[in-house]
Design an enzyme around this catalytic site. Structure first.
Site, mmCIF file in Angstrom:
data_model
loop_
_atom_site.group_PDB
_atom_site.id
_atom_site.type_symbol
_atom_site.label_atom_id
_atom_site.label_comp_id
_atom_site.label_asym_id
_atom_site.label_seq_id
_atom_site.Cartn_x
_atom_site.Cartn_y
_atom_site.Cartn_z
ATOM 1 C CE1 TYR A 1 -10.083 -7.886 -18.386
ATOM 2 C CE2 TYR A 1 -9.540 -7.957 -20.509
ATOM 3 C CZ TYR A 1 -9.635 -7.678 -18.856
ATOM 4 O OH TYR A 1 -8.603 -9.237 -19.108
ATOM 5 C CB SER B 1 -6.075 -8.837 -21.606
ATOM 6 O OG SER B 1 -7.092 -9.189 -22.232
#
Length: 249
Positions: A155, A141
């Site tokens: 995350y 990501s």
């Protein structure tokens, strides 16, 4: 004629399902797995209706079940004879600011996004080492480029871990094995579909995944996708001082 077989985890929705569609269009056979088999069955029917010459195999898999990961990957390899590419896509977007009493959510994110990615990497590389070839793809990501605040802290850390794991495997230079890390920016998916105020630069699933698939097909070592604006923004995220990054987020 098939261009090869691609195994995709977390393929029941979002980016995983759209990658399956687009790779089928390019001529690949598919080994798809996820927890929700009813969605996988629907995806299989959709793909075969559009591409009746493709082979699509479906298996149920909870990636946090280590034994099941190895079993399912090995079953796919036996079924197809070879697995040419494994895309480690299964992920979770839960999270809370540290110290706010929601450790369980953060731990669950770590177990799915990093520990399970380790198990999937082990299972994939076991197959690739035996075959003497393969392409390992890790979906990270853009948030992995810096430590992120609040709900993104854990995350982002898991996605940074995934990228480091892939880099370590690439550095090992296993004969015949390519390794790619894909850093998606803001791409519409089930994970972020409930966001009240979508961030700037959000693109639809099909457009975002098209950029991901193009980078994967080129076997890029790493790719920020879509390239605009994430190549320049990725550089800025890495280079700018923390106080300025904080204002941008």
């Amino acid at each position: 004629m098939s261009r090869g077989t691609i195994l995709i985890t977390g393929a029941s929705s979002g980016l995983g399902a759209e990658m399956a569609r687009q790779f089928a269009t390019l001529g690949y056979d598919l080994a798809v797995c996820a927890r929700r088999t009813e969605r996988l069955d629907e995806l299989r029917a959709e793909i075969l209706a559009a591409h009746p010459d493709r082979v699509v195999s479906v298996k149920q898999l909870d990636v946090t079940d280590d034994a099941a990961v190895f079993t399912v990957f090995d079953e796919f390899a036996e079924e197809f004879g070879t697995i040419d590419r494994v895309i480690i896509n299964a992920g979770l977007g839960k999270g809370a600011p540290l110290g706010t009493g929601l450790y369980k959510a953060n731990r669950e994110t770590v177990m799915v996004n990093f520990v399970a990615a380790l198990a999937q990497s082990e299972a994939a590389l076991k197959i690739f080492r035996a075959q003497g070839r393969g392409h390992l793809v890790m979906i990270s990501s853009i948030s992995a480029l810096r430590g992120m605040p609040k709900t993104l802290t854990t995350y982002a850390a898991t996605k940074a871990g995934v990228a480091a794991l892939a880099e370590g495997v690439r550095t090992e230079a296993i004969p015949g094995v390519d390794v790619s890390v894909i850093y998606p920016g803001y791409i519409r998916s089930e994970m972020n579909d409930q966001v009240k105020y979508p961030p700037k630069f959000m693109v639809d699933t099909e457009t975002g995944v098209r950029a991901m698939v193009a980078a994967i097909e080129k076997r890029r070592a790493k790719a920020y996708v879509p390239a605009w604006p994430w190549v320049p923004l990725g550089y800025l995220l890495r280079a700018l001082p923390t106080p300025i990054v904080r204002k941008l987020l």
